[in-house]
Design a protein around this motif. Sequence first.
Motif, PDB file in Angstrom:
ATOM      1  N   VAL A  70       0.865  -1.185   0.000  1.00 51.72           N
ATOM      2  CA  VAL A  70       0.000   0.000   0.000  1.00 51.72           C
ATOM      3  C   VAL A  70       0.899   1.232   0.000  1.00 51.72           C
ATOM      4  O   VAL A  70       1.727   1.403   0.893  1.00 51.72           O
ATOM      5  CB  VAL A  70      -0.932   0.027   1.235  1.00 51.72           C
ATOM      6  N   GLU A  71       0.764   2.061  -1.020  1.00 55.44           N
ATOM      7  CA  GLU A  71       1.507   3.322  -1.131  1.00 55.44           C
ATOM      8  C   GLU A  71       0.587   4.443  -0.665  1.00 55.44           C
ATOM      9  O   GLU A  71      -0.541   4.558  -1.154  1.00 55.44           O
ATOM     10  CB  GLU A  71       1.925   3.585  -2.580  1.00 55.44           C
ATOM     11  N   VAL A  72       1.057   5.267   0.274  1.00 58.68           N
ATOM     12  CA  VAL A  72       0.232   6.325   0.848  1.00 58.68           C
ATOM     13  C   VAL A  72       0.925   7.678   0.674  1.00 58.68           C
ATOM     14  O   VAL A  72       2.133   7.795   0.916  1.00 58.68           O
ATOM     15  CB  VAL A  72      -0.020   6.088   2.351  1.00 58.68           C
ATOM     16  N   THR A  73       0.165   8.681   0.275  1.00 58.25           N
ATOM     17  CA  THR A  73       0.620  10.075   0.264  1.00 58.25           C
ATOM     18  C   THR A  73      -0.386  10.880   1.058  1.00 58.25           C
ATOM     19  O   THR A  73      -1.596  10.756   0.856  1.00 58.25           O
ATOM     20  CB  THR A  73       0.711  10.632  -1.165  1.00 58.25           C
ATOM     21  N   LEU A  74       0.136  11.704   1.973  1.00 62.64           N
ATOM     22  CA  LEU A  74      -0.726  12.574   2.772  1.00 62.64           C
ATOM     23  C   LEU A  74      -0.337  14.031   2.569  1.00 62.64           C
ATOM     24  O   LEU A  74       0.837  14.389   2.656  1.00 62.64           O
ATOM     25  CB  LEU A  74      -0.617  12.224   4.257  1.00 62.64           C
ATOM     26  N   THR A  75      -1.322  14.850   2.291  1.00 61.15           N
ATOM     27  CA  THR A  75      -1.192  16.295   2.193  1.00 61.15           C
ATOM     28  C   THR A  75      -2.574  16.870   2.386  1.00 61.15           C
ATOM     29  O   THR A  75      -3.578  16.164   2.246  1.00 61.15           O
ATOM     30  CB  THR A  75      -0.574  16.722   0.844  1.00 61.15           C
ATOM     31  N   THR A  76      -2.644  18.134   2.731  1.00 63.10           N
ATOM     32  CA  THR A  76      -3.944  18.786   2.915  1.00 63.10           C
ATOM     33  C   THR A  76      -4.150  19.743   1.756  1.00 63.10           C
ATOM     34  O   THR A  76      -3.491  20.791   1.676  1.00 63.10           O
ATOM     35  CB  THR A  76      -4.005  19.518   4.269  1.00 63.10           C
ATOM     36  N   HIS A  77      -5.038  19.390   0.843  1.00 66.27           N
ATOM     37  CA  HIS A  77      -5.238  20.171  -0.370  1.00 66.27           C
ATOM     38  C   HIS A  77      -5.745  21.581  -0.064  1.00 66.27           C
ATOM     39  O   HIS A  77      -5.375  22.527  -0.759  1.00 66.27           O
ATOM     40  CB  HIS A  77      -6.188  19.436  -1.321  1.00 66.27           C
ATOM     41  N   ASP A  78      -6.552  21.720   0.978  1.00 66.87           N
ATOM     42  CA  ASP A  78      -7.112  23.037   1.321  1.00 66.87           C
ATOM     43  C   ASP A  78      -6.043  24.056   1.699  1.00 66.87           C
ATOM     44  O   ASP A  78      -6.271  25.257   1.568  1.00 66.87           O
ATOM     45  CB  ASP A  78      -8.109  22.925   2.482  1.00 66.87           C
ATOM     46  N   VAL A  79      -4.898  23.587   2.206  1.00 62.13           N
ATOM     47  CA  VAL A  79      -3.831  24.517   2.613  1.00 62.13           C
ATOM     48  C   VAL A  79      -2.601  24.373   1.718  1.00 62.13           C
ATOM     49  O   VAL A  79      -1.579  25.011   1.965  1.00 62.13           O
ATOM     50  CB  VAL A  79      -3.443  24.351   4.102  1.00 62.13           C
ATOM     51  N   ASP A  80      -2.703  23.537   0.700  1.00 53.95           N
ATOM     52  CA  ASP A  80      -1.606  23.316  -0.244  1.00 53.95           C
ATOM     53  C   ASP A  80      -0.329  22.876   0.462  1.00 53.95           C
ATOM     54  O   ASP A  80       0.743  23.420   0.234  1.00 53.95           O
ATOM     55  CB  ASP A  80      -1.355  24.570  -1.096  1.00 53.95           C
ATOM     56  N   GLY A  81      -0.481  21.922   1.384  1.00 54.12           N
ATOM     57  CA  GLY A  81       0.692  21.413   2.091  1.00 54.12           C
ATOM     58  C   GLY A  81       0.300  20.600   3.307  1.00 54.12           C
ATOM     59  O   GLY A  81      -0.851  20.206   3.476  1.00 54.12           O
ATOM     60  N   LEU A  82       1.278  20.382   4.159  1.00 49.42           N
ATOM     61  CA  LEU A  82       1.066  19.556   5.350  1.00 49.42           C
ATOM     62  C   LEU A  82       0.342  20.305   6.458  1.00 49.42           C
ATOM     63  O   LEU A  82       0.616  21.481   6.698  1.00 49.42           O
ATOM     64  CB  LEU A  82       2.404  19.047   5.870  1.00 49.42           C
ATOM     65  N   SER A  83      -0.574  19.599   7.105  1.00 51.12           N
ATOM     66  CA  SER A  83      -1.305  20.145   8.245  1.00 51.12           C
ATOM     67  C   SER A  83      -1.286  19.124   9.378  1.00 51.12           C
ATOM     68  O   SER A  83      -0.799  17.994   9.219  1.00 51.12           O
ATOM     69  CB  SER A  83      -2.758  20.461   7.869  1.00 51.12           C
ATOM     70  N   GLU A  84      -1.845  19.509  10.502  1.00 47.23           N
ATOM     71  CA  GLU A  84      -1.947  18.613  11.643  1.00 47.23           C
ATOM     72  C   GLU A  84      -2.722  17.348  11.285  1.00 47.23           C
ATOM     73  O   GLU A  84      -2.443  16.266  11.809  1.00 47.23           O
ATOM     74  CB  GLU A  84      -2.619  19.352  12.806  1.00 47.23           C
ATOM     75  N   LEU A  85      -3.688  17.463  10.394  1.00 51.75           N
ATOM     76  CA  LEU A  85      -4.463  16.297   9.970  1.00 51.75           C
ATOM     77  C   LEU A  85      -3.570  15.224   9.353  1.00 51.75           C
ATOM     78  O   LEU A  85      -3.766  14.025   9.585  1.00 51.75           O
ATOM     79  CB  LEU A  85      -5.552  16.705   8.980  1.00 51.75           C
ATOM     80  N   ASP A  86      -2.599  15.647   8.567  1.00 47.29           N
ATOM     81  CA  ASP A  86      -1.692  14.682   7.941  1.00 47.29           C
ATOM     82  C   ASP A  86      -0.871  13.953   8.987  1.00 47.29           C
ATOM     83  O   ASP A  86      -0.712  12.732   8.918  1.00 47.29           O
ATOM     84  CB  ASP A  86      -0.769  15.398   6.949  1.00 47.29           C
ATOM     85  N   ALA A  87      -0.356  14.698   9.958  1.00 48.08           N
ATOM     86  CA  ALA A  87       0.447  14.091  11.024  1.00 48.08           C
ATOM     87  C   ALA A  87      -0.390  13.106  11.831  1.00 48.08           C
ATOM     88  O   ALA A  87       0.077  12.003  12.149  1.00 48.08           O
ATOM     89  CB  ALA A  87       1.027  15.175  11.923  1.00 48.08           C
ATOM     90  N   LYS A  88      -1.610  13.481  12.158  1.00 47.23           N
ATOM     91  CA  LYS A  88      -2.474  12.603  12.949  1.00 47.23           C
ATOM     92  C   LYS A  88      -2.856  11.341  12.172  1.00 47.23           C
ATOM     93  O   LYS A  88      -2.846  10.235  12.726  1.00 47.23           O
ATOM     94  CB  LYS A  88      -3.725  13.346  13.400  1.00 47.23           C
ATOM     95  N   LEU A  89      -3.193  11.492  10.896  1.00 44.27           N
ATOM     96  CA  LEU A  89      -3.576  10.325  10.114  1.00 44.27           C
ATOM     97  C   LEU A  89      -2.359   9.412   9.874  1.00 44.27           C
ATOM     98  O   LEU A  89      -2.487   8.189   9.939  1.00 44.27           O
ATOM     99  CB  LEU A  89      -4.214  10.742   8.785  1.00 44.27           C
ATOM    100  N   ALA A  90      -1.188   9.985   9.642  1.00 45.53           N
ATOM    101  CA  ALA A  90       0.021   9.176   9.472  1.00 45.53           C
ATOM    102  C   ALA A  90       0.309   8.365  10.729  1.00 45.53           C
ATOM    103  O   ALA A  90       0.610   7.166  10.652  1.00 45.53           O
ATOM    104  CB  ALA A  90       1.207  10.080   9.134  1.00 45.53           C
ATOM    105  N   ALA A  91       0.217   8.994  11.885  1.00 43.81           N
ATOM    106  CA  ALA A  91       0.454   8.279  13.151  1.00 43.81           C
ATOM    107  C   ALA A  91      -0.560   7.169  13.350  1.00 43.81           C
ATOM    108  O   ALA A  91      -0.222   6.058  13.791  1.00 43.81           O
ATOM    109  CB  ALA A  91       0.427   9.267  14.326  1.00 43.81           C
ATOM    110  N   LYS A  92      -1.811   7.425  13.009  1.00 46.65           N
ATOM    111  CA  LYS A  92      -2.861   6.401  13.141  1.00 46.65           C
ATOM    112  C   LYS A  92      -2.577   5.239  12.188  1.00 46.65           C
ATOM    113  O   LYS A  92      -2.716   4.070  12.562  1.00 46.65           O
ATOM    114  CB  LYS A  92      -4.233   7.012  12.867  1.00 46.65           C
ATOM    115  N   MET A  93      -2.155   5.546  10.964  1.00 49.23           N
ATOM    116  CA  MET A  93      -1.835   4.485  10.014  1.00 49.23           C
ATOM    117  C   MET A  93      -0.681   3.632  10.521  1.00 49.23           C
ATOM    118  O   MET A  93      -0.701   2.406  10.368  1.00 49.23           O
ATOM    119  CB  MET A  93      -1.518   5.067   8.638  1.00 49.23           C
ATOM    120  N   ASP A  94       0.317   4.268  11.113  1.00 51.55           N
ATOM    121  CA  ASP A  94       1.423   3.500  11.690  1.00 51.55           C
ATOM    122  C   ASP A  94       0.902   2.566  12.787  1.00 51.55           C
ATOM    123  O   ASP A  94       1.318   1.408  12.858  1.00 51.55           O
ATOM    124  CB  ASP A  94       2.487   4.438  12.260  1.00 51.55           C
TER     125      ASP A  94
END
Length: 97
Positions: A70-94
């Motif tokens: 499974v290849e995953v990319t996380l970014t927040t399109h609304d802010v055109d970059g990384l947000s807290e949501l990306d960090a939280k979802l990445a940690a949950k996926m781990d």
Amino acid sequence: MTDKLNDADRDMMIAPLIENGWRMSSDRDAIEKTFTFDNFVEAFGFMSKAAIWAEKMGHHPEWSNVYKTVEVTLTTHDVDGLSELDAKLAAKMDDLA
């Protein structure tokens, strides 16, 4: 709405993910990770569990699955970059992996 991570937040939230196998995207402000499982069923199970959390968070990954990978990319399109949501979802996926 969430905000784009500033430098201090990026160091605090993204750096630990990098240490856990995530990498910065080479072409945009995003993080990426490859998850490898024993077989397709485990990979699909991971995606199903992650999808439930993504829906709860209102934040959805860009991802693909080929057999046990499974290849995953996380970014927040609304802010055109990384947000807290990306960090939280990445940690949950781990945690789910």
